[in-house]
Design a protein around this motif. Structure first.
Motif, PDB file in Angstrom:
ATOM      1  N   GLN A   1       0.515  -1.244  -0.065  1.00 18.56           N
ATOM      2  CA  GLN A   1       0.091   0.460   0.373  1.00 18.56           C
ATOM      3  C   GLN A   1       1.372   1.165   0.172  1.00 18.56           C
ATOM      4  O   GLN A   1       0.566   2.001   0.045  1.00 18.56           O
ATOM      5  CB  GLN A   1      -0.748   0.116   1.207  1.00 18.56           C
TER       6      GLN A   1
ATOM      7  N   ILE B   1      -5.867  -1.615  -7.035  1.00 16.84           N
ATOM      8  CA  ILE B   1      -6.164   0.271  -6.699  1.00 16.84           C
ATOM      9  C   ILE B   1      -7.307  -0.108  -7.583  1.00 16.84           C
ATOM     10  O   ILE B   1      -6.824  -1.111  -8.975  1.00 16.84           O
ATOM     11  CB  ILE B   1      -4.988   0.849  -6.771  1.00 16.84           C
TER      12      ILE B   1
ATOM     13  N   LEU C   1      -7.392   5.157  -2.952  1.00 17.86           N
ATOM     14  CA  LEU C   1      -8.926   5.185  -2.221  1.00 17.86           C
ATOM     15  C   LEU C   1      -8.898   6.998  -1.413  1.00 17.86           C
ATOM     16  O   LEU C   1     -10.470   6.812  -0.637  1.00 17.86           O
ATOM     17  CB  LEU C   1      -8.637   3.880  -1.379  1.00 17.86           C
ATOM     18  N   ASN C   2      -8.009   7.232  -0.897  1.00 15.78           N
ATOM     19  CA  ASN C   2      -7.871   8.129  -0.515  1.00 15.78           C
ATOM     20  C   ASN C   2      -7.876   9.508  -0.677  1.00 15.78           C
ATOM     21  O   ASN C   2      -8.309  10.622  -0.038  1.00 15.78           O
ATOM     22  CB  ASN C   2      -6.935   8.836   0.616  1.00 15.78           C
TER      23      ASN C   2
END
Length: 245
Positions: free
Chosen positions: A33, A81, A97-98
């Protein structure tokens, strides 16, 4: 807004020794990640927008944001992702995702990627894309093609997109107020001898491209029409051909 990502920066931030020190599954996931997070640095760029009333068609191989798995020349692990393949502009987009904005991926170190397609009209499956290394035109060899079947024979799908601008101004305009994206798909059969044959998905052309597969007698070949059906036919006969060698 699209942000251009520098994989060179990501490579500078990541070292193989750091990855080697990750001893547990949870640590490995964290490192993967972190590698994705490192890809989202770069200068801002704006997607060009047409001045027409809108656009008919899509620039993407699939309009949906699908979970994607990137494979790099560096072997650096990346967490899954959401990805889109922008065929019209020959580029990969990602959606961290953020964040709420999509990002333009500098994909020079990407060799291939897979998209996870959820169950719908077909069971859940993966779509596999790789570089078109065997392309007849050198300029096409950095493009991605979809691998419909891989074996001794490989069935490839090349996506083509062409933007036709709206024409509604001037005395001789056509009156067309919408930009239009036309699709042109080309299928290729890659033989074991590395010869690349352009084909249409029908029994006549595939049999001519690979007579040794004896597709005329293969179960389902006479009725096959869709990509999935032909992939299944090729998977069956390709396996038989491999086993007889």
């Amino acid at each position: 807004m699209i942000l251009r990502i520098s994989l060179a920066l990501a490579a500078a931030l990541l070292t193989t020794s750091a990855w080697a020190q990750q001893g547990s599954i949870s640590q490995a996931g964290t490192a993967a990640q972190a590698n994705v997070d490192a890809l989202v640095n770069g200068a801002a760029a704006v997607l060009p927008r047409g001045e027409a009333y809108g656009t008919i068609g899509t620039p993407y191989a699939d309009n949906r944001w699908l979970p994607g798995h990137l494979h790099m020349t560096t072997g650096v692990p990346l967490a899954p992702i959401p990805l889109k393949y922008d065929v019209l502009n020959r580029r990969l987009l990602m959606m961290p995702l953020n964040r709420k904005d999509s990002l333009l991926l500098d994909d020079r170190r990407v060799t291939s990627f897979e998209l996870d397609v959820p169950a719908g009209l077909q069971p859940a499956h993966q779509r596999v894309f790789r570089r078109f290394l065997e392309a007849p035109e050198p300029s096409q060899r950095t493009e991605y093609v979809e691998v419909l079947h891989a074996g001794n024979y490989t069935l490839l799908k090349r996506f083509g997109k062409k933007l036709i601008k709206a024409d509604y101004q001037g005395a001789y305009s056509s009156g067309e107020r919408y930009d239009k994206i036309d699709d042109k798909v080309t299928y290729y059969l890659l033989r074991p001898d590395k010869k690349l044959e352009p084909v249409k998905l029908n029994l006549k052309e595939l049999q001519a491209a690979a007579p040794e597969l004896k597709l005329k007698g293969a179960p389902g070949a006479s009725q096959a029409k869709s990509e999935a059906e032909w992939a299944a036919v090729l998977a069956a006969v390709d396996t038989k051909a491999a086993n007889t060698k």
